[in-house]
Design an enzyme around this catalytic site. Sequence first.
Site, short mmCIF file in Angstrom:
data_model
loop_
_atom_site.label_atom_id
_atom_site.label_comp_id
_atom_site.label_asym_id
_atom_site.label_seq_id
_atom_site.Cartn_x
_atom_site.Cartn_y
_atom_site.Cartn_z
N CYS A 18 0.82 -1.23 0.00
CA CYS A 18 0.00 0.00 0.00
C CYS A 18 0.85 1.27 0.00
CB CYS A 18 -0.94 0.00 1.20
SG CYS A 18 -2.09 -1.37 1.15
N ASN A 26 -10.09 0.01 -0.55
CA ASN A 26 -8.62 0.08 -0.47
C ASN A 26 -8.02 -0.51 -1.74
OD1 ASN A 26 -5.92 -0.29 0.09
ND2 ASN A 26 -6.24 -1.11 2.15
N HIS A 36 -3.38 7.37 1.75
CA HIS A 36 -3.76 6.02 1.34
C HIS A 36 -5.16 5.74 1.90
CE1 HIS A 36 -3.99 1.83 0.66
NE2 HIS A 36 -3.78 1.49 1.92
O1 UT7 Z 1 -3.90 -0.96 3.40
C1 UT7 Z 1 -3.00 -1.51 4.30
C2 UT7 Z 1 -3.33 -1.15 5.64
N1 UT7 Z 1 -4.55 -1.80 6.09
C3 UT7 Z 1 -5.26 -1.20 6.96
O2 UT7 Z 1 -4.94 -0.09 7.32
C4 UT7 Z 1 -6.42 -1.91 7.60
C5 UT7 Z 1 -6.47 -1.53 9.02
N2 UT7 Z 1 -7.51 -2.16 9.79
C6 UT7 Z 1 -8.83 -1.83 9.65
O3 UT7 Z 1 -9.20 -1.04 8.82
C7 UT7 Z 1 -9.81 -2.42 10.63
O4 UT7 Z 1 -9.11 -3.06 11.67
C8 UT7 Z 1 -10.78 -3.44 9.98
C9 UT7 Z 1 -11.78 -2.69 9.12
C10 UT7 Z 1 -10.01 -4.45 9.16
C11 UT7 Z 1 -11.59 -4.17 11.06
O5 UT7 Z 1 -12.27 -3.25 11.90
P1 UT7 Z 1 -12.22 -3.45 13.47
O6 UT7 Z 1 -13.07 -2.40 14.06
O7 UT7 Z 1 -10.77 -3.47 13.88
O8 UT7 Z 1 -12.94 -4.83 13.66
P2 UT7 Z 1 -12.37 -6.19 14.28
O9 UT7 Z 1 -11.39 -6.81 13.36
O10 UT7 Z 1 -11.94 -5.94 15.67
O11 UT7 Z 1 -13.68 -7.07 14.29
C12 UT7 Z 1 -14.82 -6.69 15.07
C13 UT7 Z 1 -15.95 -7.68 14.84
C14 UT7 Z 1 -15.51 -9.14 14.98
O12 UT7 Z 1 -16.55 -9.84 15.62
P3 UT7 Z 1 -16.46 -10.22 17.17
O13 UT7 Z 1 -15.23 -11.06 17.31
O14 UT7 Z 1 -16.34 -8.91 17.89
O15 UT7 Z 1 -17.74 -10.95 17.42
C15 UT7 Z 1 -15.39 -9.62 13.55
O16 UT7 Z 1 -15.61 -11.01 13.43
O17 UT7 Z 1 -16.45 -7.56 13.51
C16 UT7 Z 1 -16.49 -8.86 12.88
N3 UT7 Z 1 -16.27 -8.70 11.45
C17 UT7 Z 1 -17.28 -8.52 10.55
N4 UT7 Z 1 -18.61 -8.46 10.69
C18 UT7 Z 1 -19.33 -8.25 9.58
C19 UT7 Z 1 -15.09 -8.69 10.78
N5 UT7 Z 1 -15.30 -8.51 9.46
C20 UT7 Z 1 -16.64 -8.39 9.31
C21 UT7 Z 1 -17.45 -8.19 8.17
N6 UT7 Z 1 -18.78 -8.12 8.37
N7 UT7 Z 1 -16.96 -8.03 6.94
#
Ligand code: UT7
Length: 321
Positions: free
Chosen positions: A113, A278, A248
């Site tokens: 990225c 992204n 980004h």
């Molecule tokens: O480009 C390179 C750099 N990349 C990035 O900068 C990405 C950085 N990270 C992020 O943008 C965020 O961490 C994410 C968008 C990937 C995830 O958001 P988050 O608020 O950190 O969510 P999480 O991973 O902590 O997941 C929270 C909950 C989980 O459920 P439980 O365990 O709390 O029950 C996941 O299973 O959301 C659930 N979850 C989803 N639910 C519905 C994860 N993906 C999904 C989904 N739809 N697509």
Amino acid sequence: MIRAVITGSGSALPKDCVTNADLEARVDTSDEWIVERTGIRQRYIAGEGETTSTLATEAARKALDDAGVDASEIGLIILATATPDHTFPATATQVQQALGCRGGVAFDVAAVCSGFLYALGTAESLLRTGMAKKALVIGAETFSRILDWEDRTTCVLFGDGAGAVVLEAQDVAEDGPGILATKLHADGEHKDLLYVDGGPSTTGEVGKLRMKGREVFRHAVVNLADVLGEVLADASVTAADIDWVVPHQANARILDATARKLGLPAEKVVVTVDQHANTSAASVPLAFDVARKDGRIKPGDLVMFEAMGGGFTWGASLARI
Ligand code: UT7
């Protein structure tokens, strides 16, 4: 003084637009979750015949037209991608051939990225040494082809696309246009937080993207705020002097948090993550082209580019347009 000046930009997207509602039918997710956690509403996904090189070539052609530069004048093509058409040759040489450029230098940069920032920094250095006079710097990706479409934690986050700029070595005044400062970083300690589980020298298969999103998020906000501070100090300007930040586009919450850390108003941040998701190395030049073409970014503006990605790699670059 000789500076590398951005004289044109262009971008390209695949034909097929996939909304969050479309993804609800494919994986266990919801429009509400995706919008709330990421700001993403839709993404473009490459179809048959659309590849990283075809998108890159279209973006490059538009950038050349915009700059009024003929392909034959280009002495350097640097293409940032983590999804090349082939393991080799470099996708940059495919673009070179498609554009009809002869001679010069063409190679790919792999910094995921942050790839566009790495490519821009490399091109700027080479132009200032006199190695070439005019360069194409391209970010192009087809991440849809390395996504695990069963993994809802990653597959909803990415899209395909390309962006390009023409960079020219010009003798300019101190307050004239050009790239003023660039800082790049890498820290391989975190390589396992965002990676592809395959490759030519390991599994022999292309592999799929794997990410520990929450940890990447935490590092991104800290690293980006740090590198932006370094570039501001290097160029002897303050955050208040910046007209536009072109970040980004990984997550709207990262954009907000980084802007807040720097004390930058949200109105100065170009946001396209809602439209494109992204697009990895393509996201910065794609967002830059959108904001230039819709008239937000104007000649004379001070623009900050920044990105963070797998490796980790991260960087920022400040340019007067
Ligand atoms: O480009 C390179 C750099 N990349 C990035 O900068 C990405 C950085 N990270 C992020 O943008 C965020 O961490 C994410 C968008 C990937 C995830 O958001 P988050 O608020 O950190 O969510 P999480 O991973 O902590 O997941 C929270 C909950 C989980 O459920 P439980 O365990 O709390 O029950 C996941 O299973 O959301 C659930 N979850 C989803 N639910 C519905 C994860 N993906 C999904 C989904 N739809 N697509």
